[in-house]
Design a protein around this motif. Structure first.
Motif, mmCIF file in Angstrom:
data_model
loop_
_atom_site.group_PDB
_atom_site.id
_atom_site.type_symbol
_atom_site.label_atom_id
_atom_site.label_comp_id
_atom_site.label_asym_id
_atom_site.label_seq_id
_atom_site.Cartn_x
_atom_site.Cartn_y
_atom_site.Cartn_z
ATOM 1 N N ARG A 86 11.768 -32.341 24.102
ATOM 2 C CA ARG A 86 11.058 -32.554 22.839
ATOM 3 C C ARG A 86 9.563 -32.629 23.107
ATOM 4 O O ARG A 86 9.135 -33.139 24.144
ATOM 5 C CB ARG A 86 11.527 -33.844 22.171
ATOM 6 C CG ARG A 86 12.961 -33.757 21.672
ATOM 7 C CD ARG A 86 13.480 -35.101 21.214
ATOM 8 N NE ARG A 86 13.602 -36.071 22.296
ATOM 9 C CZ ARG A 86 14.608 -36.126 23.151
ATOM 10 N NH1 ARG A 86 15.585 -35.272 23.063
ATOM 11 N NH2 ARG A 86 14.653 -37.038 24.095
ATOM 12 N N ARG A 88 4.859 -36.609 20.357
ATOM 13 C CA ARG A 88 4.352 -36.910 19.017
ATOM 14 C C ARG A 88 3.529 -38.187 19.103
ATOM 15 O O ARG A 88 4.031 -39.227 19.529
ATOM 16 C CB ARG A 88 5.509 -37.119 18.044
ATOM 17 C CG ARG A 88 6.212 -35.836 17.659
ATOM 18 C CD ARG A 88 7.357 -36.073 16.699
ATOM 19 N NE ARG A 88 6.960 -36.940 15.596
ATOM 20 C CZ ARG A 88 7.794 -37.711 14.921
ATOM 21 N NH1 ARG A 88 9.061 -37.748 15.241
ATOM 22 N NH2 ARG A 88 7.369 -38.456 13.935
ATOM 23 N N ASN A 89 2.264 -38.105 18.680
ATOM 24 C CA ASN A 89 1.399 -39.271 18.790
ATOM 25 C C ASN A 89 1.613 -40.276 17.665
ATOM 26 O O ASN A 89 1.083 -41.374 17.708
ATOM 27 C CB ASN A 89 -0.073 -38.854 18.858
ATOM 28 C CG ASN A 89 -0.571 -38.219 17.583
ATOM 29 O OD1 ASN A 89 0.180 -38.044 16.632
ATOM 30 N ND2 ASN A 89 -1.827 -37.859 17.550
ATOM 31 N N ASP A 90 2.379 -39.931 16.645
ATOM 32 C CA ASP A 90 2.610 -40.857 15.538
ATOM 33 C C ASP A 90 4.066 -41.335 15.474
ATOM 34 O O ASP A 90 4.521 -41.818 14.455
ATOM 35 C CB ASP A 90 2.209 -40.210 14.213
ATOM 36 C CG ASP A 90 2.980 -38.939 13.932
ATOM 37 O OD1 ASP A 90 3.669 -38.434 14.841
ATOM 38 O OD2 ASP A 90 2.883 -38.443 12.792
ATOM 39 N N LYS A 91 4.781 -41.222 16.581
ATOM 40 C CA LYS A 91 6.192 -41.620 16.582
ATOM 41 C C LYS A 91 6.341 -43.135 16.454
ATOM 42 O O LYS A 91 7.151 -43.625 15.675
ATOM 43 C CB LYS A 91 6.865 -41.140 17.864
ATOM 44 C CG LYS A 91 8.354 -41.358 17.887
ATOM 45 C CD LYS A 91 8.993 -40.712 19.089
ATOM 46 C CE LYS A 91 10.492 -40.873 19.070
ATOM 47 N NZ LYS A 91 11.128 -40.231 20.222
ATOM 48 N N ASN A 132 -5.589 -38.541 12.981
ATOM 49 C CA ASN A 132 -4.862 -37.281 12.874
ATOM 50 C C ASN A 132 -5.408 -36.395 11.764
ATOM 51 O O ASN A 132 -5.332 -35.167 11.859
ATOM 52 C CB ASN A 132 -3.373 -37.537 12.643
ATOM 53 C CG ASN A 132 -2.687 -38.045 13.885
ATOM 54 O OD1 ASN A 132 -3.181 -37.877 14.987
ATOM 55 N ND2 ASN A 132 -1.541 -38.678 13.713
ATOM 56 N N LYS A 187 -4.211 -35.050 19.991
ATOM 57 C CA LYS A 187 -2.803 -34.694 20.130
ATOM 58 C C LYS A 187 -2.052 -35.626 21.078
ATOM 59 O O LYS A 187 -0.902 -35.987 20.833
ATOM 60 C CB LYS A 187 -2.699 -33.255 20.634
ATOM 61 C CG LYS A 187 -1.292 -32.735 20.766
ATOM 62 C CD LYS A 187 -1.289 -31.291 21.222
ATOM 63 C CE LYS A 187 0.124 -30.772 21.397
ATOM 64 N NZ LYS A 187 0.132 -29.395 21.884
#
Length: 70
Positions: free
Chosen positions: A20, A23-26, A37, A57
């Motif tokens: 996968r 993702r920086n906003d997980k 972002n 990112k």
């Protein structure tokens, strides 16, 4: 891979591959993360724009506390 001189070729394929994408906003769903972002990087050269987008990112970008002269 060894660090000896001239040994630059691999004899086997890569062992592990990412399943996968990062993702920086997980886990960070704060307003600050959303603001970072959504930020557009205009008025900078193409090289600096690429660096800033990479930093956003991978969650390395930090907002400046006061404006900086470009």
């Amino acid at each position: 891979m060894s660090s000896e001189k001239g040994n630059v070729s691999r004899t086997r394929p890569q062992r592990y591959q990412n399943a996968r994408a990062f993702r920086n906003d997980k886990y960070d769903t704060s307003a600050r993360r959303k603001k970072i972002n959504a930020k557009l990087h205009d008025g900078v050269c193409q090289h600096c724009k690429g660096i800033l987008e990479w930093r956003v990112k991978f969650s390395k970008y930090k907002l400046l506390s006061k404006p900086k002269k470009w």
